[in-house]
Structures are given as C-alpha cells and as structure tokens.
Design an enzyme around this catalytic site. Structure first.
Site, PDB file in Angstrom:
ATOM      1  N   ASP B  28       0.853  -1.182   0.000  1.00 41.73           N
ATOM      2  CA  ASP B  28       0.000   0.000   0.000  1.00 41.73           C
ATOM      3  C   ASP B  28       0.902   1.250   0.000  1.00 41.73           C
ATOM      4  OD1 ASP B  28      -1.754   2.022   0.390  1.00 41.73           O
ATOM      5  OD2 ASP B  28      -2.422   1.391   2.385  1.00 41.73           O
ATOM      6  N   GLU B  80      29.971   4.053   1.224  1.00 39.34           N
ATOM      7  CA  GLU B  80      29.855   2.599   1.306  1.00 39.34           C
ATOM      8  C   GLU B  80      29.669   2.019  -0.091  1.00 39.34           C
ATOM      9  OE1 GLU B  80      26.240   1.267   0.350  1.00 39.34           O
ATOM     10  OE2 GLU B  80      25.867   0.894   2.487  1.00 39.34           O
ATOM     11  N   CYS B 112      27.028   5.067   6.991  1.00 38.67           N
ATOM     12  CA  CYS B 112      26.585   6.399   6.535  1.00 38.67           C
ATOM     13  C   CYS B 112      27.343   7.560   7.165  1.00 38.67           C
ATOM     14  CB  CYS B 112      25.095   6.570   6.795  1.00 38.67           C
ATOM     15  SG  CYS B 112      24.085   5.366   5.924  1.00 38.67           S
ATOM     16  N   ARG B 201      13.826  -3.595  13.054  1.00 44.45           N
ATOM     17  CA  ARG B 201      13.541  -2.619  14.113  1.00 44.45           C
ATOM     18  C   ARG B 201      14.750  -2.356  15.004  1.00 44.45           C
ATOM     19  NH1 ARG B 201       8.141  -1.575  14.909  1.00 44.45           N
ATOM     20  NH2 ARG B 201       8.478  -1.032  17.068  1.00 44.45           N
ATOM     21  N   THR B 203      17.477  -1.430  14.095  1.00 46.05           N
ATOM     22  CA  THR B 203      18.208  -0.255  13.607  1.00 46.05           C
ATOM     23  C   THR B 203      17.747   1.033  14.303  1.00 46.05           C
ATOM     24  OG1 THR B 203      16.620   0.085  11.810  1.00 46.05           O
ATOM     25  CG2 THR B 203      18.558  -1.225  11.285  1.00 46.05           C
ATOM     26  N   HIS B 236      21.509  12.627  10.683  1.00 47.11           N
ATOM     27  CA  HIS B 236      21.474  11.642   9.601  1.00 47.11           C
ATOM     28  C   HIS B 236      20.014  11.296   9.319  1.00 47.11           C
ATOM     29  CE1 HIS B 236      22.113   8.303   7.032  1.00 47.11           C
ATOM     30  NE2 HIS B 236      21.661   7.419   7.902  1.00 47.11           N
ATOM     31  N   LYS B 241      11.224  10.072   9.392  1.00 40.58           N
ATOM     32  CA  LYS B 241      10.683   9.843  10.730  1.00 40.58           C
ATOM     33  C   LYS B 241      11.765   9.894  11.824  1.00 40.58           C
ATOM     34  CE  LYS B 241       6.838   6.933  12.063  1.00 40.58           C
ATOM     35  NZ  LYS B 241       6.282   5.586  11.917  1.00 40.58           N
ATOM     36  N   ASN B 268      17.404   8.433   1.389  1.00 39.47           N
ATOM     37  CA  ASN B 268      18.601   8.367   2.234  1.00 39.47           C
ATOM     38  C   ASN B 268      19.841   8.271   1.350  1.00 39.47           C
ATOM     39  OD1 ASN B 268      20.639   7.773   4.025  1.00 39.47           O
ATOM     40  ND2 ASN B 268      19.782   5.818   4.712  1.00 39.47           N
ATOM     41  N   SER B 298      25.956   3.025  10.686  1.00 45.10           N
ATOM     42  CA  SER B 298      25.641   1.738  11.287  1.00 45.10           C
ATOM     43  C   SER B 298      26.918   0.997  11.628  1.00 45.10           C
ATOM     44  CB  SER B 298      24.799   0.900  10.323  1.00 45.10           C
ATOM     45  OG  SER B 298      23.519   1.452  10.219  1.00 45.10           O
TER      46      SER B 298
END
Lengths: 131, 348
Positions: B28, B80, B112, B201, B203, B236, B241, B268, B298
């Site tokens: 969706d 990267e 990143c 999650r 992350t 970053h 969100k 991103n 990360s």
C-alpha cells in the site's frame, strides 16, 4: 580501450585540457603535440577549455556498441565550446527529443564505459542541456 | 580554528516515486509513504557513481572556496559504494579537480558516517599543521535489495567541503567535534555481497537513536549549550521519521530541523545524508547563526559538529547550485528503468 591509452588521455578526458598555438591562435581538442597548421613554426601550449558551449550538430544512437547498449537511445553531439573548437561528446541526462541544434550545454564528469564487470572504469567529460 | 571555506552538493536528477516501488511489490503506497516520510528518492543515471557524484560536489566546493586546486593537500571520500574495492575513488576525483601530486588521499568507510569522519580527519591534518587546505566528501549510490524495506529509501547524492584554518574565507567555523562509537551490528554488507542486510527494528532504538542521541547530548554538554542556543539542527536521515523523532526527543523544534530534511524528496543518501542536510542549511543560514549536526553510521557511531556561520557565506552561497534547487530539478523514471540504471537485471 587499453588501460595505458586511457591513462595517457586523463587530463583531456577529465578536465578538457586542449592545445593552443601561440603562433596561429588556434585551439585544438584533443590536444596536439605539433600545430597541424603552423607545423614547425607553431608554439603549442596546454589550455583549459571552457566547460560551456552549444550544440552544433548531433545524432541519436539507437544501435550501440556492446558497452553502450544499456544507454540507447542516446545523443552524441558536436559541441562548439565557448573558447574553443568543436568537440564530440555524449549528451546525457536528457530525453533525445529535447536535444536541438543551438541549445546551450555544460560539461559534466561521468562514467564513459566499463571494461566488463571486472575491468577498469573509464571516466570523462559528457555534456548536459543547460537550458 | 578550522572552518569550511567552500561547500558543494550534488544530487542525481532521476527520481522514482515511493508509490511506484510499492506498486511493483504489491504494498500500500500510502502506508509506505507515511511510514517512512519519503515520497520519492534519487536514482543515479547509468553513467553516475560515487566518483562522479564526489567530483561534481567537490568542483562546486572548490568554486565556493575560491582557491587553486593545486593548494589542496588532502582528499578523503567517505562512502559505502566506492566503485572499486581496490583502487581509490579519491585519486580519480583528485585528477578530475586538478589537484594530483603532493596530496594525502584515502577512501573511508563507516556505513553512513564516513563523510563526517573524513571531515574530522581533514580537520586533524590542518590543526596539526600538515596541510593548509583539504577536501572531505561524503557520497553514495546506495542499494537496497529488490522488495526489501531499504529499497524505498536507498538513494544517491553527495556533498563536499573544503576546509582551512583561521581563514577570513570561512563560511562556518567548526567550534567543536566529537564522536561516539560502539559495536552495534544493526546494518552490514559482507565482501562480495551486492546488497546490505539490516536488523529491522533493531536499527532504531539501540542503534540510530542511542548513538545520535548520545553524541548530540555529549556535544551540547561540551559546548555548554542547550537546544535553544542552536538555530539549525541536522541529523542523519535514513528516513524522515527518525531525525524528526530524534529532534523532538532532544528538545529541538520542527523549525530547527525542517530546512535540512531533504530526505523527504530524495531518500537516504547514506554518506551524503547528514552532509546534504548541512549544505541545505548553509544555503539559507545567516552570519552568527549556530548549526549542530550529528551523523550516524551503522555498526555503529555518530560524529557531532557544532558550528558558527561566518560572514563569507553571504558572498559565496550563490556561486553554485543550491541543494533544494537540485532536489527540485528532476525527471521521473519507472521501476523498469530504475532496475536497468541500478544494474538489478541479470544481463547476458
């Protein structure tokens, strides 16, 4: 293209370095060791060419050599640089129907070709529409 | 003090809409857009990679810096997605800029945040008196596996900065920088693997929020400031969100973070992400204003910077294309074209 041949051409492929004859005041690209007009009387110097120009003429490539066949259709144009000669270059990041003779273009630094999956990546100048 | 004397951004022109990716995978589109806060992402052209993006951004940075390329003493590119595993991106970019020769150069990797790590290393070389001018770049052409959640946001772009010391040409002075690092395996890509893997999650809280939050709080403590003392905050941006939630948690307002949120329209850009947020802020910031930026890589770590905007910004910012202008200069590609550009199709 062999690695040494590409490597020898890096200054003119990456930065549009051409030649200027101080005798006949002509600019050449690709650069020349000897002035093709003045011969021995010539005095050749390196010159940084302008990165802006306009499309003098162009063609649309629809059947390309293997290393370019993911890019078809694409435009190859003769470009009249502001302070220099006509140069041949791909015009990238555009729809082929947007390209017209006389349109302003500017140089960008892009990937030209790759020698397969494992070989060297050749970089150099291309042009994009500036209007 | 070390400062930035020139900055440049570059974002590829192609965009793919989140709804187009969602259509292909039967998701969706409204839910995906709402969940990430990303409506479209940048896609590199078939002839663009981290090297071409870095070279373009660095060219703009040099133009704003107003110095001869021969004066550059170091080039460090954080990414990267360096096109070669062995052979530096930096040497190609140096040749494209005309600063080959006596030059310190290496490529950096830290997910990143390799671009902000590059800035810190150039700062160190300048403070130590080894070089007068250096270029730090963060750029990526990141990849998400087809159908993976990352595919909606993994984008391309980069930013470059020319740094120098005690220079009246400074557009910002870097007052403080610090880093926070732990071994947190939230996202990785093994040798020979085309696409990265991530902890879903995982992350979030133990990774992004812990590191960005801790580094930013450490910075505010060291600089003796509170959120009210800062005009712009940049984080970053893996999606829209996370940085907005982070800003709220730390006490920053929507107005402080909004100018940097390019992620909504380009996705991103990995090593380019927080740095493109910074260039977007530099395009509008006024002398005397304060900027707080914290990156995230990360694996995991964050670099935080506290900066003061200087007078030279006013006469330099209009010399090159601005970040939001590049965000809005676009042409859409469909999913099929995108898979061709990103080499997701198995060819003969």
């Amino acid at each position: 293209m062999s690695v040494p041949r590409f490597w020898r051409e890096i200054p003119y492929r990456y930065r549009l370095i051409g030649s200027y004859c101080e005798n006949c005041k002509e600019t050449f690209f690709p650069p020349r060791e000897i002035c093709p007009k003045c011969r021995r009387a010539g005095n050749i110097k390196n010159i940084k060419l302008e990165e802006e120009g306009e499309i003098f003429s162009y063609t649309v490539i629809r059947t390309a050599p293997p290393e370019f066949n993911t890019q078809t259709p694409y435009v190859v144009a003769l470009i009249k640089l502001k302070n220099g000669p006509l140069i041949l270059s791909q015009v990238t990041d555009c729809d082929v129907e947007d390209v017209e003779i006389g349109k302003k273009v500017r140089m960008v630094f892009r990937k030209i070709s790759e020698d397969g999956e494992a070989g060297i990546i050749n970089y150099g100048y291309k042009f994009v529409l500036a209007e | 003090m070390v400062g930035i004397i020139g900055y440049g951004a570059y974002i590829p022109k192609n965009r793919i809409k989140t709804s187009e990716i969602a259509r292909v995978w039967g998701k969706d589109p409204v839910n995906v857009e709402k969940g990430l806060g990303v409506i479209e992402k940048s896609v590199p052209s078939i002839d663009e990679d981290t090297i071409t993006i870095s070279a373009t951004a660095a060219k703009y940075a040099l133009k704003r810096a107003g110095i001869e390329p021969e004066k550059i003493g170091a080039i460090y590119i954080g990414s990267e997605s360096h096109p070669y595993v062995v052979k530096p991106s930096g040497s190609v970019v140096a040749a494209a800029l005309g600063c080959e020769g006596e030059l310190r150069c290496a490529d950096y990797e830290f997910a990143c945040k390799a671009g902000t790590a590059a800035i810190q290393n150039v700062m160190g070389l300048i403070e130590g008196g080894y070089i007068d001018y250096g270029i730090a770049i963060g750029a990526d052409t990141s990849q998400g596996a087809p159908g993976d959640a990352l595919e909606y946001s993994a984008a391309a772009g980069g930013a470059a900065f020319v740094l120098s010391k005690d220079n009246k040409e400074n557009i910002v002075t870097i007052e403080e920088t610090l880093s926070y690092t732990t071994d947190t395996p939230d996202f990785w890509r093994r040798e020979h693997q085309h696409y990265p893997q991530h902890g879903g999650r995982f992350t979030g809280e133990p990774a992004y929020f812990k590191h960005v939050g801790t580094a930013t709080e450490m910075m505010m403590k060291r600089a003796g400031i509170t959120p009210e003392d800062v005009d712009y905050v940049v984080f970053h941006m893996p999606n829209a969100k996370f940085p907005m939630t982070m800003a709220k948690k730390l006490g920053f307002s929507k107005e402080q973070i909004a100018p940097s949120l390019v992620v909504k329209e380009i996705g991103n850009t990995y090593s380019g992400s927080s740095l493109l947020g910074l260039t977007a802020v530099l395009d509008i910031a006024k002398p005397g204003e304060k900027i707080l930026m914290t990156s995230y890589g990360s694996g995991a770590g964050s670099d935080s910077f506290y900066m003061t905007v200087e007078d030279a910004i006013e006469r330099k910012r209009d010399l090159c294309p601005k970040t939001w202008e590049m965000v809005h200069e676009k042409r859409y590609v469909d999913y099929a074209t995108y898979t061709k550009y990103r080499k997701k199709i198995l060819m003969r």
